[in-house]
Scaffold this motif. Structure first.
Motif, short mmCIF file in Angstrom:
data_model
loop_
_atom_site.label_atom_id
_atom_site.label_comp_id
_atom_site.label_asym_id
_atom_site.label_seq_id
_atom_site.Cartn_x
_atom_site.Cartn_y
_atom_site.Cartn_z
N UNK A 46 39.13 10.79 -3.68
CA UNK A 46 40.06 11.23 -4.71
C UNK A 46 39.46 12.12 -5.77
N UNK A 47 38.20 11.95 -6.05
CA UNK A 47 37.55 12.75 -7.10
C UNK A 47 36.49 13.68 -6.54
N UNK A 48 35.51 13.10 -5.84
CA UNK A 48 34.35 13.87 -5.43
C UNK A 48 34.72 14.97 -4.44
N UNK A 49 35.48 14.63 -3.41
CA UNK A 49 35.86 15.66 -2.44
C UNK A 49 36.73 16.74 -3.07
N UNK A 50 37.58 16.35 -4.01
CA UNK A 50 38.42 17.34 -4.70
C UNK A 50 37.55 18.32 -5.50
N UNK A 51 36.50 17.80 -6.12
CA UNK A 51 35.61 18.66 -6.89
C UNK A 51 34.75 19.55 -5.98
N UNK A 52 34.48 19.07 -4.78
CA UNK A 52 33.67 19.84 -3.84
C UNK A 52 34.47 20.93 -3.12
N UNK A 53 35.77 20.80 -3.08
CA UNK A 53 36.61 21.68 -2.27
C UNK A 53 36.41 23.17 -2.55
N UNK A 54 36.43 23.64 -3.80
CA UNK A 54 36.24 25.08 -3.99
C UNK A 54 34.86 25.55 -3.54
N UNK A 55 33.86 24.69 -3.68
CA UNK A 55 32.52 25.04 -3.23
C UNK A 55 32.48 25.13 -1.71
N UNK A 56 33.15 24.20 -1.04
CA UNK A 56 33.21 24.24 0.42
C UNK A 56 33.96 25.48 0.90
#
Length: 137
Positions: A46-56
């Protein structure tokens, strides 16, 4: 909540939320431990993957360009992703009410990830905003 806001206000709100989310990840990183079970899974997804998404998304774009000559699929992916970003940048000047639903969805997703990226960078580089306070204060 339904609130009357324009795209600029929405983008700024999403940027603030992203900065708050990265702050939560930094301060509560111990919750990512598998010993927390479902809480760790929820926090990660819910938090970490959402924050990583633009970087990915940026990594996918850069690596597609780097692998452009190795297979046609990488060239197609690089072109498609670049075209989508350019399309959204162009459509941001058109009122949303005049666009078909699929383009509104694309704009919502890309603009959301862009706000996420900017909010994360603002937090990481110390450009924190004042704390929230009630209008009645």
């Amino acid at each position: 909540e339904l609130e009357g806001s324009d795209e600029s206000m929405d983008f700024n709100r999403r940027t603030r939320i992203a900065a708050g989310n990265i702050q939560q990840i930094v301060r509560l990183k111990r919750l990512l431990s598998p010993s927390f079970g479902g809480i760790a899974f929820a926090f990660m997804s819910g938090k970490t993957l959402r924050m990583m998404m633009p970087w990915l998304m940026l990594i996918a774009l850069v690596t597609s360009f780097l692998l452009w000559n190795t297979h046609w699929a990488f060239a197609a992916l690089a072109i498609a992703q670049t075209a989508a970003y350019l399309l959204v940048m162009t459509l941001n000047v058109i009122p949303k009410s005049k666009l078909p639903g699929v383009l509104n969805t694309l704009m919502y997703l890309v603009n959301g990830h862009a706000a996420n990226l900017i909010g994360t960078l603002k937090y990481l580089f110390g450009q924190r905003q004042n704390r929230w306070h009630s209008i009645s204060e």
